[in-house]
Design a protein around this motif. Structure first.
Motif, mmCIF file in Angstrom:
data_model
loop_
_atom_site.group_PDB
_atom_site.id
_atom_site.type_symbol
_atom_site.label_atom_id
_atom_site.label_comp_id
_atom_site.label_asym_id
_atom_site.label_seq_id
_atom_site.Cartn_x
_atom_site.Cartn_y
_atom_site.Cartn_z
ATOM 1 N N ALA A 1 9.321 -1.330 5.471
ATOM 2 C CA ALA A 1 8.538 -0.109 5.675
ATOM 3 C C ALA A 1 7.121 -0.479 6.052
ATOM 4 O O ALA A 1 6.411 -1.134 5.289
ATOM 5 N N SER A 2 6.728 -0.074 7.234
ATOM 6 C CA SER A 2 5.359 -0.339 7.663
ATOM 7 C C SER A 2 5.031 0.601 8.807
ATOM 8 O O SER A 2 5.771 0.664 9.792
ATOM 9 N N LYS A 3 3.940 1.296 8.644
ATOM 10 C CA LYS A 3 3.574 2.293 9.655
ATOM 11 C C LYS A 3 3.511 1.639 11.040
ATOM 12 O O LYS A 3 4.159 2.076 11.970
ATOM 13 N N LEU A 4 2.772 0.566 11.141
ATOM 14 C CA LEU A 4 2.612 -0.069 12.459
ATOM 15 C C LEU A 4 3.527 -1.272 12.655
ATOM 16 O O LEU A 4 3.591 -1.839 13.734
ATOM 17 N N GLN B 1 -4.783 4.950 -7.553
ATOM 18 C CA GLN B 1 -5.904 4.062 -7.214
ATOM 19 C C GLN B 1 -6.005 3.974 -5.707
ATOM 20 O O GLN B 1 -7.088 4.091 -5.134
ATOM 21 N N GLN B 2 -4.877 3.755 -5.052
ATOM 22 C CA GLN B 2 -4.939 3.737 -3.585
ATOM 23 C C GLN B 2 -5.240 5.147 -3.069
ATOM 24 O O GLN B 2 -6.109 5.339 -2.222
ATOM 25 N N GLY B 3 -4.503 6.128 -3.610
ATOM 26 C CA GLY B 3 -4.640 7.498 -3.113
ATOM 27 C C GLY B 3 -6.082 7.958 -3.107
ATOM 28 O O GLY B 3 -6.579 8.497 -2.116
ATOM 29 N N MET C 1 -9.039 6.008 -4.137
ATOM 30 C CA MET C 1 -10.122 5.071 -3.778
ATOM 31 C C MET C 1 -10.104 4.702 -2.292
ATOM 32 O O MET C 1 -11.151 4.470 -1.693
ATOM 33 N N GLU C 2 -8.904 4.650 -1.692
ATOM 34 C CA GLU C 2 -8.859 4.377 -0.252
ATOM 35 C C GLU C 2 -9.286 5.629 0.526
ATOM 36 O O GLU C 2 -9.819 5.542 1.631
ATOM 37 N N SER C 3 -9.065 6.800 -0.071
ATOM 38 C CA SER C 3 -9.436 8.040 0.627
ATOM 39 C C SER C 3 -10.926 8.324 0.519
ATOM 40 O O SER C 3 -11.581 8.636 1.516
ATOM 41 N N GLY D 1 0.860 -1.192 0.000
ATOM 42 C CA GLY D 1 0.000 0.000 0.000
ATOM 43 C C GLY D 1 0.887 1.229 0.000
ATOM 44 O O GLY D 1 1.863 1.318 -0.743
ATOM 45 N N GLY D 2 0.575 2.153 0.900
ATOM 46 C CA GLY D 2 1.349 3.391 0.957
ATOM 47 C C GLY D 2 2.822 3.164 1.256
ATOM 48 O O GLY D 2 3.666 3.997 0.915
ATOM 49 N N SER D 3 3.160 2.054 1.864
ATOM 50 C CA SER D 3 4.565 1.792 2.191
ATOM 51 C C SER D 3 5.311 1.122 1.040
ATOM 52 O O SER D 3 6.480 0.743 1.193
ATOM 53 N N GLY D 4 4.645 0.962 -0.088
ATOM 54 C CA GLY D 4 5.304 0.373 -1.252
ATOM 55 C C GLY D 4 5.002 1.107 -2.547
ATOM 56 O O GLY D 4 5.910 1.433 -3.316
ATOM 57 N N SER E 1 3.151 -4.218 11.656
ATOM 58 C CA SER E 1 2.402 -5.422 12.002
ATOM 59 C C SER E 1 1.621 -5.931 10.799
ATOM 60 O O SER E 1 0.894 -6.913 10.901
ATOM 61 N N THR E 2 1.759 -5.264 9.655
ATOM 62 C CA THR E 2 0.986 -5.669 8.478
ATOM 63 C C THR E 2 1.436 -7.067 8.039
ATOM 64 O O THR E 2 2.631 -7.317 7.836
ATOM 65 N N GLN E 3 0.459 -7.959 7.929
ATOM 66 C CA GLN E 3 0.764 -9.380 7.727
ATOM 67 C C GLN E 3 1.688 -9.618 6.530
ATOM 68 O O GLN E 3 2.701 -10.314 6.631
HETATM 69 O O1 F6P Z 1 -4.529 -0.946 3.000
HETATM 70 C C1 F6P Z 1 -4.564 -0.572 4.333
HETATM 71 C C2 F6P Z 1 -3.284 0.086 4.757
HETATM 72 O O2 F6P Z 1 -3.398 0.423 6.101
HETATM 73 C C3 F6P Z 1 -2.891 1.291 3.923
HETATM 74 O O3 F6P Z 1 -3.565 2.441 4.260
HETATM 75 C C4 F6P Z 1 -1.434 1.340 4.158
HETATM 76 O O4 F6P Z 1 -0.805 2.138 3.217
HETATM 77 C C5 F6P Z 1 -1.080 -0.131 4.039
HETATM 78 O O5 F6P Z 1 -2.177 -0.805 4.622
HETATM 79 C C6 F6P Z 1 0.190 -0.559 4.697
HETATM 80 O O6 F6P Z 1 0.188 -0.290 6.082
HETATM 81 P P1 F6P Z 1 1.519 -0.281 6.925
HETATM 82 O O7 F6P Z 1 2.386 0.817 6.429
HETATM 83 O O8 F6P Z 1 1.094 -0.057 8.366
HETATM 84 O O9 F6P Z 1 2.176 -1.622 6.761
#
Ligand code: F6P
Length: 545
Positions: free
Chosen positions: A204-207, A348-350, A352-354, A153-156, A209-211
């Protein structure tokens, strides 16, 4: 009825639509040779021409009335000044702070965020210099030659799109790769031919914890340790970008090798933060800062320019015009630039997710259509794929055409041919081709073939915007990206929705987590609907364990 659709501004637009829905752009151009200059705005080297739209002298003022009804100017200010406009998550939305090159203080909870923003930029600068110069080496003392960004997503998407667009600015000795999909094909193919001794992974991952990202990061670590055989070598080959230091440490990455960002940066707006590290490594920190500068200039334009000359506002209002009054359910992004091949994927993410939301800021179901479907491909490839539908299909698809006047490369013939197509397609979409014009190009016998004649008629009157700029530089790209980000914001404000959360991605994740353990045994599954049960049980029979 929502207050938006009950508003005078909305009703005035409905009436206006009734009046002009059949007006012809071709005639408007015939009658008004000044139409281009009336409907064009320039910022730096970027010319934005929106004259090929289904608008007349009344349309933009009426759309601006709607913007005022939605209190757009105040909402723009609220975003830039750190008000918690992400209301469900109670957060400020400050990707603009990441590119605040004027360095004016911006406060979140009473604290200026700029010192932290600048400190991370400085850390990125040092790191990029160390890696690119060869001062930072891998565990056997060799220079890093390949960077693999693991993030989804935003991290890629953003880092990948920007890196690919700015390849002409890249160093010959450092390649970047992007792994996002949990489908192992992605990581296996990207790692082919790479050496663990010279590969740097950015997780790169905001939290954190993204699977998908965690599974890919674990596979990367195993691939690396198969060669290095020493966990202390990880520090030289894995860095993290995250808001969550605890999860980074838990994963086993030294937090000294962590580049921080903050919860006021939305994932899909994060390429301007340390999430852009792979970009900075690839094109150099100076160029990365040029990208920020371009976005900053778009931010100043968006914040300070009256609505009638404000490019993102015009883009957003035109999108509302087509979505809500012409029932156009999608729009297409058409960069005439092969390097921008991920531009549509990114937005598309920018977008449609918004804006893919159906409840408003009061929690009420909306009675109007919100986010549009975004799609696209670089020209001229798209012309040989889906343009048929745009020219002669039954759907109205507003288009954005983008092109640079100069290529980074110098083969003869190519660029003028590319640009002739970039110019011709909007013209053809606007003008169309009448029955009389069709007949002129046919023999007398063919003119009596009703089906043939009808098949060659183009209705025309199809709207488009055109962006023409000098060259695709980091700064120009920064400006264009910020224009589109702000366009999305403008539309979210008009639709009275929260453009900054993404609750809609949660349910599928929860159900996948429930299904995963059911795949681990041989039991016949009966806990879902009969379709899902049957698919799970078929998978378990088909897989070769
Ligand atoms: O698709 C959901 C989402 O939370 C996006 O908004 C985000 O860009 C993506 O997953 C990746 O999240 P993270 O950076 O926390 O791994």
């Amino acid at each position: 009825m929502s207050s938006l659709t009950a508003s005078n501004a909305w009703k005035a637009l409905q009436n206006h639509y009734q009046q002009i829905q059949n007006s012809s752009m071709r005639e408007a151009f015939n009658h008004d040779t000044q139409r281009h200059s009336k409907y064009a705005v320039q910022l730096n080297d970027i010319l934005f021409d929106y004259s090929k739209n289904r608008i007349n002298d009344q349309t933009m003022p009426l759309l601006r009335d709607l913007a005022h009804y939605a209190e757009l100017p105040a909402k723009i200010e609220a975003m830039f000044t750190g008000v918690a406009i992400n209301t469900t998550e109670k957060r400020a939305v400050l990707h603009t702070a990441l590119r605040n090159r004027g360095n004016q203080p911006i406060y979140v909870d009473g604290q200026d965020v700029m010192p932290d923003v600048n400190a991370v930029l400085e850390k990125m600068r040092h790191f990029c210099h160390a890696v690119r110069s060869g001062e930072w080496t891998g565990y056997t003392g060799k220079k890093i030659t390949n960077v693999v960004n693991i993030g989804i997503g935003g991290s890629g998407l953003g880092p990948k799109m920007v890196s690919m667009t700015l390849t002409p600015y890249s160093s010959d000795t450092l390649k970047v790769h992007y792994v996002s999909n949990v489908d192992q094909t992605n990581i296996i193919e990207e790692l082919k031919g790479l050496s663990p001794e010279t590969t740097l992974f950015i997780v790169a991952s905001k939290l954190f914890s993204t699977q998908e990202t965690m599974i890919n990061a674990n596979s990367a670590r195993r691939w690396f340790l198969d060669s290095a055989q020493d966990t202390s070598a990880i520090a030289k080959h894995f860095v993290a970008i995250s808001t969550h230091s605890e999860n980074v440490a838990k994963f086993g990455i030294d937090t000294d090798n962590m580049f921080e960002f903050w919860d006021w940066v939305g994932g899909r707006y994060s390429l301007w933060s340390a999430v852009g590290l792979s970009i900075a490594l690839y094109i150099g920190m100076d160029n990365f800062e040029e990208l920020l500068q371009g976005a900053y200039e778009a931010d100043l334009h968006f914040r300070n320019t009256p609505l009638e000359k404000n490019i993102p506002v015009i883009m957003g209002l035109l999108g509302v015009w087509y979505n809500n009054f012409f029932d156009a359910r999608s729009y297409v992004l058409l960069p005439y630039d092969q390097s921008m091949r991920y531009f549509a994927d990114y937005f598309q993410q920018g977008d449609m997710e918004s804006n893919g939301k159906s409840v408003d800021l009061n929690g009420d179901k909306v009675d109007y259509s919100t986010g549009q479907i975004v799609w696209g491909q670089p020209g001229t490839n798209g012309q040989h794929a889906f343009f048929q539908l745009m020219h002669q299909g039954t759907q109205l698809v507003p288009c954005d055409f983008l092109a640079a006047a100069n290529s980074h490369y110098h083969l003869p013939e190519h660029h003028d041919v590319l640009i002739s197509n970039f110019l011709a397609q909007p013209e053809a979409l606007m003008r169309g081709k009448t029955v009389e014009e069709v007949k002129q190009s046919l023999t007398a016998e063919q003119q009596h073939d009703v089906e043939l004649v009808a098949s060659k008629v183009f209705e025309g009157n199809k709207p488009s915007n055109s962006f023409l700029f000098e060259k695709m530089t980091p700064k120009t790209l920064g400006t264009l990206l910020a224009f589109y980000e702000h366009k999305i914001f403008v539309q979210g404000v008009i639709w009275n929705i929260n453009s900054f959360d993404q609750m809609g991605v949660e349910l599928g994740k929860i159900l996948a987590n429930a299904i995963l353990p059911e795949l681990k045994n041989q039991d016949v599954i009966q806990s879902h609907d009969c379709s899902t049960n049957a698919l799970i049980n078929a998978y378990k029979k088909l897989r070769q364990s």
